[in-house]
Write a protein that holds these residues in place. Sequence first.
Motif, mmCIF file in Angstrom:
data_model
loop_
_atom_site.group_PDB
_atom_site.id
_atom_site.type_symbol
_atom_site.label_atom_id
_atom_site.label_comp_id
_atom_site.label_asym_id
_atom_site.label_seq_id
_atom_site.Cartn_x
_atom_site.Cartn_y
_atom_site.Cartn_z
ATOM 1 N N SER A 71 -7.037 46.234 -78.843
ATOM 2 C CA SER A 71 -5.591 46.137 -79.092
ATOM 3 C C SER A 71 -5.255 45.333 -80.343
ATOM 4 N N ASN A 72 -6.140 44.413 -80.715
ATOM 5 C CA ASN A 72 -5.888 43.603 -81.914
ATOM 6 C C ASN A 72 -6.389 44.261 -83.197
ATOM 7 N N TYR A 73 -6.996 45.420 -83.042
ATOM 8 C CA TYR A 73 -7.593 46.104 -84.204
ATOM 9 C C TYR A 73 -7.224 47.592 -84.154
ATOM 10 N N PRO A 74 -5.983 47.938 -84.434
ATOM 11 C CA PRO A 74 -5.502 49.323 -84.308
ATOM 12 C C PRO A 74 -6.275 50.330 -85.160
ATOM 13 N N SER A 75 -6.627 49.956 -86.386
ATOM 14 C CA SER A 75 -7.364 50.901 -87.232
ATOM 15 C C SER A 75 -8.739 51.198 -86.642
ATOM 16 N N LEU A 76 -9.341 50.183 -86.030
ATOM 17 C CA LEU A 76 -10.654 50.363 -85.404
ATOM 18 C C LEU A 76 -10.547 51.275 -84.177
ATOM 19 N N SER A 77 -9.514 51.070 -83.366
ATOM 20 C CA SER A 77 -9.346 51.894 -82.169
ATOM 21 C C SER A 77 -9.074 53.349 -82.541
ATOM 22 N N ILE A 78 -8.328 53.552 -83.620
ATOM 23 C CA ILE A 78 -8.053 54.920 -84.082
ATOM 24 C C ILE A 78 -9.348 55.609 -84.485
ATOM 25 N N SER A 79 -10.169 54.893 -85.243
ATOM 26 C CA SER A 79 -11.444 55.453 -85.707
ATOM 27 C C SER A 79 -12.372 55.764 -84.535
ATOM 28 N N LEU A 80 -12.453 54.856 -83.565
ATOM 29 C CA LEU A 80 -13.332 55.061 -82.415
ATOM 30 C C LEU A 80 -12.887 56.259 -81.581
#
Length: 515
Positions: free
Chosen positions: A155-164
Amino acid sequence: MSYLEDEFGFLLQEHTNQQPVQEPDSAGKSSSAKAAETGEEGSPLPESQSKPEEEKESPYPGYSEETVTNLSNIASQMIAGGYESECCQVYMIVRRHALDETLIQSGFEKISIDDVQKMAWENLEREIPIMTSIIKECASVHFPKEHKLVHSVFSNYPSLSISLFSNLSRGILIQFLNFAEGVAMSKRSTEKLFKFLDMYETLRDGFAAIEGLYPEESESELKTEATTVKGRIGEAAINIFSDLEHSIKNDHGKTPVPGGAVHPLTRYTMNYLKYAFEYKSTLENVFRDHSKIERADSTSRPRFEGDSNQAGGGGDQDNNQSPFAGQLARIMDFLDQNLESKSQLYRDVSLCCIFMMNNGRYILQKIKSSPEIHCVMGDPWCRRKSSDLRNYHKGYQRETWSKLLGCLAQEGVQVHGKVSKTVLKERFKNFNIMFDEIHRTQSQWVVSDEQLQSELRVSIAAVVIPAYRAFLGRFSQYFTPGRQYEKYVKYQAEDIENCVEELFEGNASSIARRR
């Protein structure tokens, strides 16, 4: 960090241990429902008691809120400590394996475009519903849960969650698009239409369901690819309908159907259309989209231009103005023309009329029994068809029974004011010969529609029996009772009625029974 990595992996894998816990609950619910249906004693517990809060379905794929919170805390600690790649790697390995296992259990296989084109249709026909079902489930269940999970854990890393999430799910969608493209490229045939339309609907509805799960740019790319493949499948469906049209036009069989029965081409075409109309809204979209592309293309075919001129049903419904309605009208026109041509294979004009009545009634009944087809063709078309059937009925009556009724005309029986026994004998003799031939021949003709069969028999009886009864009542007294009477008066009115009831049975057994 090593400990956190292990704990992170352990918590991610924990969902596999939580799934069996739900099975007894599910079985218990089924038993309760079964008891309620069969009237057995006992009743299911209220919703609040039968399912504790923690067991209610989670928005995550097998994780509780507490577990997700712990995963999020660990992920934040690992990323802050410089272990972003390790954290992401563990997450991807576990979730990809879990998602793959779920899909494999549903029958998912990775099949290339080349493999699809090499597959026998029997195998591909079994594979298509499996793939469409999996994609629908992914779009409505798996992907939304995976999307919520990854965005909650990171939740604190939106760009990372999108990529994953993109890396986790995109490959499955691409695999399905490749499969669908391979299906569209396979050799087309009429029996493939319905599976093609299943694929088309899945591409349309499934990809619409995942809107908002991907970034705008990535979603746009997926939509573009899906639209391209959907267009190819739609074009294949259009071509299949064109093939059906051509197969009807080019069916030049020279062997008449015995007894004037419904032609196999009629049965095949109408049953095919009835099944096709289970996809009416989808076919309307396919033809409408194709029409837009054709009109925008300088090489467009005239057949899809001018929607309002293509309506074949003549009804009041807007659907009749669609390109699909025009295609259906053309198919029906070609079928009528083909049947008219095939009717000329019968030397007997009466049998020609019976053939056209049989096929026309079959077509009309199929259309009336399908509200969708009836809506597209319209009431005016059905009325014209019914009018054609009445005309064929009149033609049959005229060709078969007019000459026979001529034998029963009272004009010409009297010569110089007296009844001529010679003329009378000739009249009864000719009537007997003609009626015997009609009965012998037409009892072998086929009218399988009970209503049409009854209508024909009633109309024949209404014309022939009163005329024969009147002629017999007036002139039978002129024959000497005994051998002369039996020689010329072969039938009583009741015998005529029984013989009429044996017409159109489709076999010669009625002759044998009577003899």
